[in-house]
Design a protein around this motif. Sequence first.
Motif, PDB file in Angstrom:
ATOM      1  N   ARG A  91     -12.581 -21.578 -39.773  1.00  0.00           N
ATOM      2  CA  ARG A  91     -12.283 -22.841 -39.092  1.00  0.00           C
ATOM      3  C   ARG A  91     -10.819 -23.231 -39.216  1.00  0.00           C
ATOM      4  O   ARG A  91     -10.241 -23.816 -38.294  1.00  0.00           O
ATOM      5  N   LEU A  92     -10.175 -22.888 -40.335  1.00  0.00           N
ATOM      6  CA  LEU A  92      -8.834 -23.394 -40.630  1.00  0.00           C
ATOM      7  C   LEU A  92      -7.724 -22.342 -40.493  1.00  0.00           C
ATOM      8  O   LEU A  92      -6.563 -22.701 -40.366  1.00  0.00           O
ATOM      9  N   GLY A  93      -8.097 -21.066 -40.520  1.00  0.00           N
ATOM     10  CA  GLY A  93      -7.097 -20.013 -40.585  1.00  0.00           C
ATOM     11  C   GLY A  93      -6.751 -19.398 -39.246  1.00  0.00           C
ATOM     12  O   GLY A  93      -7.061 -19.942 -38.181  1.00  0.00           O
ATOM     13  N   ILE A  94      -6.089 -18.248 -39.325  1.00  0.00           N
ATOM     14  CA  ILE A  94      -5.666 -17.484 -38.154  1.00  0.00           C
ATOM     15  C   ILE A  94      -6.321 -16.111 -38.231  1.00  0.00           C
ATOM     16  O   ILE A  94      -6.090 -15.369 -39.190  1.00  0.00           O
ATOM     17  N   GLY A  95      -7.139 -15.754 -37.235  1.00  0.00           N
ATOM     18  CA  GLY A  95      -7.813 -14.459 -37.261  1.00  0.00           C
ATOM     19  C   GLY A  95      -8.764 -14.367 -38.437  1.00  0.00           C
ATOM     20  O   GLY A  95      -9.319 -15.365 -38.892  1.00  0.00           O
ATOM     21  N   SER A  96      -8.950 -13.161 -38.950  1.00  0.00           N
ATOM     22  CA  SER A  96      -9.822 -12.983 -40.109  1.00  0.00           C
ATOM     23  C   SER A  96      -9.012 -13.147 -41.392  1.00  0.00           C
ATOM     24  O   SER A  96      -7.809 -12.869 -41.432  1.00  0.00           O
ATOM     25  N   LEU A  97      -9.684 -13.584 -42.458  1.00  0.00           N
ATOM     26  CA  LEU A  97      -9.018 -13.723 -43.752  1.00  0.00           C
ATOM     27  C   LEU A  97      -8.537 -12.363 -44.245  1.00  0.00           C
ATOM     28  O   LEU A  97      -7.440 -12.249 -44.806  1.00  0.00           O
ATOM     29  N   HIS A  98      -9.342 -11.319 -44.030  1.00  0.00           N
ATOM     30  CA  HIS A  98      -8.936  -9.974 -44.460  1.00  0.00           C
ATOM     31  C   HIS A  98      -7.643  -9.558 -43.770  1.00  0.00           C
ATOM     32  O   HIS A  98      -6.704  -9.089 -44.424  1.00  0.00           O
ATOM     33  N   ALA A  99      -7.568  -9.742 -42.458  1.00  0.00           N
ATOM     34  CA  ALA A  99      -6.365  -9.338 -41.720  1.00  0.00           C
ATOM     35  C   ALA A  99      -5.157 -10.143 -42.160  1.00  0.00           C
ATOM     36  O   ALA A  99      -4.055  -9.601 -42.312  1.00  0.00           O
ATOM     37  N   PHE A 100      -5.345 -11.434 -42.383  1.00  0.00           N
ATOM     38  CA  PHE A 100      -4.210 -12.263 -42.801  1.00  0.00           C
ATOM     39  C   PHE A 100      -3.732 -11.859 -44.195  1.00  0.00           C
ATOM     40  O   PHE A 100      -2.522 -11.783 -44.455  1.00  0.00           O
ATOM     41  N   SER A 101      -4.672 -11.593 -45.086  1.00  0.00           N
ATOM     42  CA  SER A 101      -4.314 -11.154 -46.428  1.00  0.00           C
ATOM     43  C   SER A 101      -3.537  -9.845 -46.386  1.00  0.00           C
ATOM     44  O   SER A 101      -2.545  -9.666 -47.105  1.00  0.00           O
ATOM     45  N   GLN A 102      -3.969  -8.928 -45.533  1.00  0.00           N
ATOM     46  CA  GLN A 102      -3.245  -7.664 -45.377  1.00  0.00           C
ATOM     47  C   GLN A 102      -1.844  -7.906 -44.823  1.00  0.00           C
ATOM     48  O   GLN A 102      -0.885  -7.226 -45.216  1.00  0.00           O
ATOM     49  N   THR A 103      -1.700  -8.873 -43.945  1.00  0.00           N
ATOM     50  CA  THR A 103      -0.386  -9.217 -43.399  1.00  0.00           C
ATOM     51  C   THR A 103       0.538  -9.716 -44.505  1.00  0.00           C
ATOM     52  O   THR A 103       1.718  -9.339 -44.570  1.00  0.00           O
ATOM     53  N   VAL A 104       0.024 -10.554 -45.382  1.00  0.00           N
ATOM     54  CA  VAL A 104       0.817 -11.073 -46.498  1.00  0.00           C
ATOM     55  C   VAL A 104       1.257  -9.936 -47.404  1.00  0.00           C
ATOM     56  O   VAL A 104       2.439  -9.832 -47.776  1.00  0.00           O
ATOM     57  N   LEU A 131      -5.580 -10.141 -53.354  1.00  0.00           N
ATOM     58  CA  LEU A 131      -5.261 -11.523 -53.019  1.00  0.00           C
ATOM     59  C   LEU A 131      -4.292 -11.538 -51.849  1.00  0.00           C
ATOM     60  O   LEU A 131      -3.530 -10.602 -51.669  1.00  0.00           O
ATOM     61  N   PRO A 132      -4.298 -12.581 -51.046  1.00  0.00           N
ATOM     62  CA  PRO A 132      -5.058 -13.818 -51.222  1.00  0.00           C
ATOM     63  C   PRO A 132      -6.500 -13.793 -50.698  1.00  0.00           C
ATOM     64  O   PRO A 132      -7.195 -14.793 -50.804  1.00  0.00           O
ATOM     65  N   GLU A 133      -6.982 -12.671 -50.170  1.00  0.00           N
ATOM     66  CA  GLU A 133      -8.325 -12.644 -49.581  1.00  0.00           C
ATOM     67  C   GLU A 133      -9.400 -13.083 -50.564  1.00  0.00           C
ATOM     68  O   GLU A 133     -10.309 -13.849 -50.222  1.00  0.00           O
ATOM     69  N   ARG A 134      -9.297 -12.631 -51.806  1.00  0.00           N
ATOM     70  CA  ARG A 134     -10.369 -12.895 -52.767  1.00  0.00           C
ATOM     71  C   ARG A 134     -10.333 -14.310 -53.324  1.00  0.00           C
ATOM     72  O   ARG A 134     -11.189 -14.674 -54.143  1.00  0.00           O
TER      73      ARG A 134
END
Length: 199
Positions: A91-104, A131-134
């Motif tokens: 609801r609050l993020g961009i795309g999937s949390l996994h993909a965003f974490s990989q981007t970071v 992290l930050p996924e977990r």
Amino acid sequence: MNHLAHALLAAPDEDLMFGGLIADFLRGRIDPALPRGVRLGVALHRSIDVFTDAHPQVVAARALFEPPYRRYAGILLDVWFDHLLARDWDRLGIGSLHAFSQTVQALLAHRDAEVPDPMRGFVRYLRARDLPERYADVDTIGEVLRGMSSRLSRANPLGEALPILVRLAPALAPRFAAFFPDLQAHVRAERARLDAAPP
């Protein structure tokens, strides 16, 4: 707010995200030798911290903690709010949390030569623990707090704080829900202000 929130609020601009991620490891005046976008990312991070600390919902949330945890309530809320952000990422993020974490993680790896020396241990920690996924996992929050506790020079109760956060969770969640849209609005205004600033 902690690393996940700072990265999200600076996204998708890579310089801004990098500045937001390294800001906690820089002290004093922002180095004018840094690329402009990174300087703006550090400034945005600091603005987010000031806004967060003064927000009525965050002030009220800090007051829920009793001694000895009240002294560390700001740290505990930073970490727990990242947990709530990760939990509600759809609801609050961009795309999937996994993909965003990989981007970071990829951003920090790509710009490894620019990572401040005091941050290098944290970058290794980030990679080793996915992290930050977990941050979405409650048990991981306990691990993070124990790690933070061991890095502080004085004795502290952070390593034993997870049960307190879990007990306060029903009261903290609505405060985060009320606070985060205000923070997003602040960031939109602050990004516009920073973009308009002289080089």
